[in-house]
Write a protein that holds these residues in place. Structure first.
Motif, PDB file in Angstrom:
ATOM      1  N   GLN A 166     -10.253  -5.680  -2.296  1.00 50.29           N
ATOM      2  CA  GLN A 166      -9.889  -6.674  -3.304  1.00 50.29           C
ATOM      3  C   GLN A 166      -8.850  -7.672  -2.803  1.00 50.29           C
ATOM      4  O   GLN A 166      -8.877  -8.835  -3.189  1.00 50.29           O
ATOM      5  CB  GLN A 166      -9.331  -5.989  -4.563  1.00 50.29           C
ATOM      6  CG  GLN A 166     -10.335  -5.182  -5.319  1.00 50.29           C
ATOM      7  CD  GLN A 166     -11.488  -6.019  -5.810  1.00 50.29           C
ATOM      8  OE1 GLN A 166     -11.306  -7.034  -6.442  1.00 50.29           O
ATOM      9  NE2 GLN A 166     -12.692  -5.596  -5.487  1.00 50.29           N
ATOM     10  N   ALA A 175      -7.069  -4.960 -10.985  1.00 53.49           N
ATOM     11  CA  ALA A 175      -7.454  -4.116  -9.848  1.00 53.49           C
ATOM     12  C   ALA A 175      -6.741  -2.770  -9.901  1.00 53.49           C
ATOM     13  O   ALA A 175      -7.341  -1.729  -9.616  1.00 53.49           O
ATOM     14  CB  ALA A 175      -7.153  -4.838  -8.538  1.00 53.49           C
ATOM     15  N   LEU A 176      -5.473  -2.780 -10.282  1.00 48.97           N
ATOM     16  CA  LEU A 176      -4.745  -1.519 -10.397  1.00 48.97           C
ATOM     17  C   LEU A 176      -5.323  -0.664 -11.520  1.00 48.97           C
ATOM     18  O   LEU A 176      -5.388   0.568 -11.389  1.00 48.97           O
ATOM     19  CB  LEU A 176      -3.255  -1.770 -10.626  1.00 48.97           C
ATOM     20  CG  LEU A 176      -2.487  -2.288  -9.416  1.00 48.97           C
ATOM     21  CD1 LEU A 176      -1.063  -2.659  -9.812  1.00 48.97           C
ATOM     22  CD2 LEU A 176      -2.493  -1.284  -8.272  1.00 48.97           C
ATOM     23  N   LEU A 186      -8.693  -1.260  -3.093  1.00 48.42           N
ATOM     24  CA  LEU A 186      -7.631  -2.264  -3.134  1.00 48.42           C
ATOM     25  C   LEU A 186      -7.625  -3.126  -1.874  1.00 48.42           C
ATOM     26  O   LEU A 186      -7.368  -4.327  -1.945  1.00 48.42           O
ATOM     27  CB  LEU A 186      -6.272  -1.597  -3.360  1.00 48.42           C
ATOM     28  CG  LEU A 186      -6.091  -0.969  -4.747  1.00 48.42           C
ATOM     29  CD1 LEU A 186      -4.794  -0.181  -4.806  1.00 48.42           C
ATOM     30  CD2 LEU A 186      -6.148  -2.017  -5.840  1.00 48.42           C
ATOM     31  N   ALA A 202      -8.378   0.947 -10.082  1.00 50.02           N
ATOM     32  CA  ALA A 202      -7.960   1.968  -9.120  1.00 50.02           C
ATOM     33  C   ALA A 202      -7.409   3.198  -9.845  1.00 50.02           C
ATOM     34  O   ALA A 202      -7.681   4.337  -9.436  1.00 50.02           O
ATOM     35  CB  ALA A 202      -6.923   1.388  -8.163  1.00 50.02           C
ATOM     36  N   VAL A 257       1.522   1.922  -3.512  1.00 51.94           N
ATOM     37  CA  VAL A 257       0.374   2.516  -4.195  1.00 51.94           C
ATOM     38  C   VAL A 257       0.244   3.985  -3.794  1.00 51.94           C
ATOM     39  O   VAL A 257       0.015   4.854  -4.634  1.00 51.94           O
ATOM     40  CB  VAL A 257      -0.921   1.731  -3.890  1.00 51.94           C
ATOM     41  CG1 VAL A 257      -2.145   2.462  -4.424  1.00 51.94           C
ATOM     42  CG2 VAL A 257      -0.837   0.322  -4.473  1.00 51.94           C
ATOM     43  N   TRP A 273       0.827  -1.204   0.000  1.00 53.51           N
ATOM     44  CA  TRP A 273       0.000   0.000   0.000  1.00 53.51           C
ATOM     45  C   TRP A 273       0.859   1.251   0.000  1.00 53.51           C
ATOM     46  O   TRP A 273       0.506   2.255  -0.621  1.00 53.51           O
ATOM     47  CB  TRP A 273      -0.979   0.022   1.167  1.00 53.51           C
ATOM     48  CG  TRP A 273      -1.572   1.397   1.247  1.00 53.51           C
ATOM     49  CD1 TRP A 273      -1.388   2.315   2.230  1.00 53.51           C
ATOM     50  CD2 TRP A 273      -2.373   2.049   0.253  1.00 53.51           C
ATOM     51  NE1 TRP A 273      -2.029   3.488   1.917  1.00 53.51           N
ATOM     52  CE2 TRP A 273      -2.644   3.349   0.695  1.00 53.51           C
ATOM     53  CE3 TRP A 273      -2.878   1.663  -0.984  1.00 53.51           C
ATOM     54  CZ2 TRP A 273      -3.399   4.271  -0.029  1.00 53.51           C
ATOM     55  CZ3 TRP A 273      -3.629   2.584  -1.708  1.00 53.51           C
ATOM     56  CH2 TRP A 273      -3.886   3.861  -1.226  1.00 53.51           C
TER      57      TRP A 273
END
Length: 189
Positions: free
Chosen positions: A180, A139-140, A177, A143, A75, A72
């Motif tokens: 997920q 997923a990215l 995220l 996002a 991210v 994280w």
């Protein structure tokens, strides 16, 4: 020429950009522009590629530093770098990663955010114990789309980026995220 292009895009937008204006701003003959670029789209594509490379280099440096301890944080660093580029890189706020010009500017087969998601996944996988899977890239990509829309909104509300909206953008991405991947993302030792 790329620096001149970036400044002009901020001033006149992509639609107002011409190769003649570019040559004048760069202080070169129009023939010099055409020697390297067939049209304004090619110049913008080169500028977008340069921005992508700068983004990934800065992100890789942050992710490989010891200050980030989990995926994280990586991210979060990706979001922070994107916001930083909006604030500091000429032309970026207008062009982003080229989607204003063409959703397939970075790759003819995939849209620009899919390219960014794949690159981000590679950076995260290289540093953190996350699987290199299609699920992560998908997923990215989601996002990125959501975060990108909210970041653009923040910069429409305030030229420096509305902090309240930016905070909500980060929270939305994090929650998505987290939902997920909680308990599924970390590789087992």
């Amino acid at each position: 020429m790329l620096d001149a292009c970036a400044a002009l895009v901020d001033e006149v937008g992509y639609e107002g950009l011409t190769t003649t204006l570019l040559a004048e701003r760069a202080g070169v003959a129009i023939g010099s522009v055409y020697q390297f670029f067939p049209d304004k789209r090619a110049v913008v594509q080169a500028l977008t590629q340069r921005n992508l490379e700068a983004y990934l280099q800065r992100l890789t440096e942050r992710v490989t530093s010891s200050e980030l301890t989990d995926w994280w944080d990586g991210v979060g660093a990706a979001i922070d770098e994107y916001i930083h580029m909006h604030r500091t890189v000429p032309g970026f706020r207008t062009l982003h990663f080229g989607d204003v010009v063409d959703m397939h500017l970075l790759d003819e087969q995939r849209d620009n955010n899919a390219v960014i998601a794949e690159q981000l996944a590679e950076v995260l996988v290289a540093k953190f114990p996350v699987p290199d899977a299609d699920e992560l890239r998908f997923a990215l990509a989601i996002a990125l789309e959501a975060g990108d829309a909210l970041i653009r909104f923040a910069f429409r509300r305030d030229n420096k980026g509305d902090e309240q909206v930016l905070t909500e953008a980060k929270a939305l991405v994090r929650e998505y995220l987290h939902r997920q991947f909680t308990g599924r993302l970390v590789r087992q030792p």
